[in-house]
Design a protein around this motif. Structure first.
Motif, PDB file in Angstrom:
ATOM      1  N   PRO A  54       9.437 -16.004 -16.781  1.00 19.10           N
ATOM      2  CA  PRO A  54      10.767 -15.458 -16.441  1.00 19.10           C
ATOM      3  C   PRO A  54      10.977 -14.026 -16.936  1.00 19.10           C
ATOM      4  CG  PRO A  54      10.960 -17.715 -17.235  1.00 19.10           C
ATOM      5  CD  PRO A  54       9.546 -17.287 -17.507  1.00 19.10           C
ATOM      6  N   LEU A  55      10.515 -13.739 -18.151  1.00 22.52           N
ATOM      7  CA  LEU A  55      10.638 -12.382 -18.682  1.00 22.52           C
ATOM      8  C   LEU A  55       9.747 -11.417 -17.918  1.00 22.52           C
ATOM      9  CD1 LEU A  55      10.667 -13.106 -22.533  1.00 22.52           C
ATOM     10  CD2 LEU A  55      12.606 -12.514 -21.086  1.00 22.52           C
ATOM     11  N   ASP A  56       8.593 -11.894 -17.515  1.00 21.27           N
ATOM     12  CA  ASP A  56       7.660 -11.046 -16.779  1.00 21.27           C
ATOM     13  C   ASP A  56       8.231 -10.659 -15.422  1.00 21.27           C
ATOM     14  OD1 ASP A  56       5.279  -9.714 -17.037  1.00 21.27           O
ATOM     15  OD2 ASP A  56       4.091 -11.263 -16.050  1.00 21.27           O
ATOM     16  N   ARG A  57       8.829 -11.630 -14.742  1.00 22.22           N
ATOM     17  CA  ARG A  57       9.411 -11.334 -13.432  1.00 22.22           C
ATOM     18  C   ARG A  57      10.575 -10.345 -13.574  1.00 22.22           C
ATOM     19  NH1 ARG A  57      13.049 -14.799  -9.139  1.00 22.22           N
ATOM     20  NH2 ARG A  57      12.854 -13.273  -7.490  1.00 22.22           N
ATOM     21  N   PHE A  87      17.062 -22.623 -11.191  1.00 18.52           N
ATOM     22  CA  PHE A  87      16.301 -22.476 -12.434  1.00 18.52           C
ATOM     23  C   PHE A  87      14.843 -22.123 -12.173  1.00 18.52           C
ATOM     24  CE2 PHE A  87      13.640 -24.455 -15.761  1.00 18.52           C
ATOM     25  CZ  PHE A  87      14.071 -23.712 -16.857  1.00 18.52           C
ATOM     26  N   TRP A  88      14.210 -22.824 -11.220  1.00 22.63           N
ATOM     27  CA  TRP A  88      12.773 -22.616 -11.000  1.00 22.63           C
ATOM     28  C   TRP A  88      12.475 -21.282 -10.334  1.00 22.63           C
ATOM     29  CZ3 TRP A  88      10.038 -25.307 -14.018  1.00 22.63           C
ATOM     30  CH2 TRP A  88      10.406 -26.614 -14.348  1.00 22.63           C
ATOM     31  N   SER A  89      13.508 -20.608  -9.811  1.00 20.58           N
ATOM     32  CA  SER A  89      13.280 -19.286  -9.223  1.00 20.58           C
ATOM     33  C   SER A  89      12.853 -18.276 -10.293  1.00 20.58           C
ATOM     34  CB  SER A  89      14.543 -18.785  -8.526  1.00 20.58           C
ATOM     35  OG  SER A  89      15.571 -18.520  -9.464  1.00 20.58           O
ATOM     36  N   LEU A  90      13.181 -18.578 -11.555  1.00 18.82           N
ATOM     37  CA  LEU A  90      12.761 -17.698 -12.645  1.00 18.82           C
ATOM     38  C   LEU A  90      11.241 -17.648 -12.760  1.00 18.82           C
ATOM     39  CD1 LEU A  90      15.392 -18.737 -15.358  1.00 18.82           C
ATOM     40  CD2 LEU A  90      15.400 -16.667 -13.947  1.00 18.82           C
ATOM     41  N   TRP A  91      10.588 -18.665 -12.197  1.00 13.12           N
ATOM     42  CA  TRP A  91       9.118 -18.708 -12.202  1.00 13.12           C
ATOM     43  C   TRP A  91       8.564 -18.327 -10.836  1.00 13.12           C
ATOM     44  CZ3 TRP A  91      11.710 -21.291 -15.889  1.00 13.12           C
ATOM     45  CH2 TRP A  91      11.156 -21.347 -17.166  1.00 13.12           C
ATOM     46  N   ARG A  92       9.406 -17.712  -9.969  1.00 10.53           N
ATOM     47  CA  ARG A  92       8.912 -17.306  -8.642  1.00 10.53           C
ATOM     48  C   ARG A  92       7.780 -16.303  -8.813  1.00 10.53           C
ATOM     49  NH1 ARG A  92       8.980 -16.807  -3.427  1.00 10.53           N
ATOM     50  NH2 ARG A  92       9.013 -14.780  -2.391  1.00 10.53           N
ATOM     51  N   GLY A  93       6.725 -16.518  -8.073  1.00 12.17           N
ATOM     52  CA  GLY A  93       5.544 -15.666  -8.199  1.00 12.17           C
ATOM     53  C   GLY A  93       4.563 -16.165  -9.244  1.00 12.17           C
ATOM     54  N   ASN A  94       4.973 -17.209 -10.016  1.00 13.86           N
ATOM     55  CA  ASN A  94       4.067 -17.689 -11.063  1.00 13.86           C
ATOM     56  C   ASN A  94       2.847 -18.395 -10.477  1.00 13.86           C
ATOM     57  OD1 ASN A  94       3.613 -17.907 -13.965  1.00 13.86           O
ATOM     58  ND2 ASN A  94       3.794 -20.107 -13.659  1.00 13.86           N
ATOM     59  N   SER A  95       3.025 -18.994  -9.282  1.00 12.65           N
ATOM     60  CA  SER A  95       1.858 -19.612  -8.644  1.00 12.65           C
ATOM     61  C   SER A  95       0.825 -18.537  -8.312  1.00 12.65           C
ATOM     62  CB  SER A  95       2.273 -20.360  -7.376  1.00 12.65           C
ATOM     63  OG  SER A  95       2.911 -19.487  -6.460  1.00 12.65           O
ATOM     64  N   ALA A  96       1.305 -17.389  -7.816  1.00 10.95           N
ATOM     65  CA  ALA A  96       0.395 -16.273  -7.559  1.00 10.95           C
ATOM     66  C   ALA A  96      -0.176 -15.737  -8.863  1.00 10.95           C
ATOM     67  CB  ALA A  96       1.125 -15.160  -6.808  1.00 10.95           C
ATOM     68  N   THR A  97       0.655 -15.750  -9.909  1.00 10.38           N
ATOM     69  CA  THR A  97       0.178 -15.315 -11.217  1.00 10.38           C
ATOM     70  C   THR A  97      -0.950 -16.213 -11.698  1.00 10.38           C
ATOM     71  OG1 THR A  97       2.361 -14.463 -11.813  1.00 10.38           O
ATOM     72  CG2 THR A  97       0.842 -14.891 -13.619  1.00 10.38           C
TER      73      THR A  97
END
Length: 325
Positions: A54-57, A87-97
């Motif tokens: 979340p902080l990274d995004r 809530f889970w939008s905070l991890w958006r892009g984490n799958s790509a990460t």
């Protein structure tokens, strides 16, 4: 004279047999070592990046915009994202990460172990800690190797982090749209500042962590630091490494996301000039650095600690207790 002739073949056989038997065993040990490093590095990267996603995004969203960064604005952005997208939008892009960071971290940590061994042999430090300069070079080469192999995945992750989910439905969709609309070479946009940033970042990170472990062993008399000490050493490594390379990280993100945010950045220097002219030196090139001082040390500390402890665990499982890094 006769006795000497009779004893000669016996001595020769006794010397040769262990050598021929030892070669396959050494090859097998080397393969296990590489596999352990790859597995430990992959786990280290996945755990560390997920913890600070979340902080990274949030940091990326500030890096690619002209909006002024502050802790209050960062909190407001996180809160609004949570309210509007869940809530889970905070991890958006984490799958790509994860798709990127797992091979990246695996390659980086494994390459670092191999470069340490190569440089140790070259400089005559077999079995001993490297001196400062080779220690820095080993880290820089490891980071450069990993970045070169996995760069397109970093580009995809940056695009997913700054766009709404309606624009890109999946990692594959990002690749397809970029290839069709902007060309395959876009997948390597921002590659040069990435490599220029990785050299001091990875070099200083590994250098600092390895140096602190060496100093700790010399002054404490303990062969291995405890997990909290490893976290602290890793945090220091992350703080120093990321602070040194941060302006190039901002430039990289701007160049990666230019196609979807309406900008055109043709080179590193022109991108820097535009950022400084529009936003100022500190507020532009160091935007979000204070957030990096929170998330960076946490991520790097978790990463180094997870790698070391996983290595120790795997070695114990393979060889029994008593073997530590």
């Amino acid at each position: 004279m006769g006795n000497g002739v009779r004893e000669g073949p016996v001595e020769f056989q006794r010397d040769v047999e262990p050598v021929t038997a030892r070669i396959p065993a050494e090859d097998n040990q080397e393969k296990k070592k590489v596999l352990n490093s790859l597995m430990s590095g992959a786990l280290a990267g996945a755990v560390a990046k997920t913890a600070v996603a979340p902080l990274d995004r949030t940091k990326i969203m500030f890096q690619v915009s002209s909006k002024r960064f502050s802790a209050k604005e960062a909190y407001r952005l996180i809160y609004h994202t949570y309210l509007n997208e869940g809530f889970w939008s905070l991890w958006r892009g984490n799958s790509a990460t994860m798709v990127r960071v797992i091979p990246y971290a695996a390659i980086q940590f494994c390459a670092h172990e191999e470069y340490k061994q190569i440089l140790g042999n070259y400089y005559g430090f077999q079995g001993k800690a490297l001196t400062p300069f080779p220690r820095f070079i080993a880290g820089s080469l490891a980071g450069t190797t990993a970045a070169m192999v996995t760069y397109p995945l970093d580009m995809v992750r940056a695009r997913m982090a700054v766009t709404p989910k309606e624009m890109y439905s999946s990692i594959v969709h990002v690749f397809i749209r970029i290839s069709r609309e902007e060309g395959l070479k876009t997948l390597y946009r921002g590659f040069t500042p990435t490599i220029l940033g990785v050299i001091p970042y990875a070099g200083l990170s590994f250098f600092t962590y390895e140096t602190l472990k060496k100093v700790h062993a010399e002054h404490s008399g303990k062969a291995q630091p405890s997990p909290p000490e490893r976290l602290l050493f890793g945090a220091c490594a992350g703080l120093i490494g990321q602070s040194a390379s941060y302006p190039l990280d901002v430039v990289r993100r701007r160049m990666q996301t230019a196609g979807v945010l309406g900008h055109t950045y043709s080179s590193i220097l022109l991108t820097m000039q535009d950022i400084v002219r529009e936003e100022g030196l500190i507020r532009g090139l160091y935007k979000g650095l204070s957030m990096n001082w929170v998330k960076g040390p946490i991520a790097v500390g978790i990463s180094f600690t997870t790698f070391d402890l996983t290595q120790i665990l795997l070695r114990k499982l393979q060889h029994g207790p008593g073997l530590e890094r």
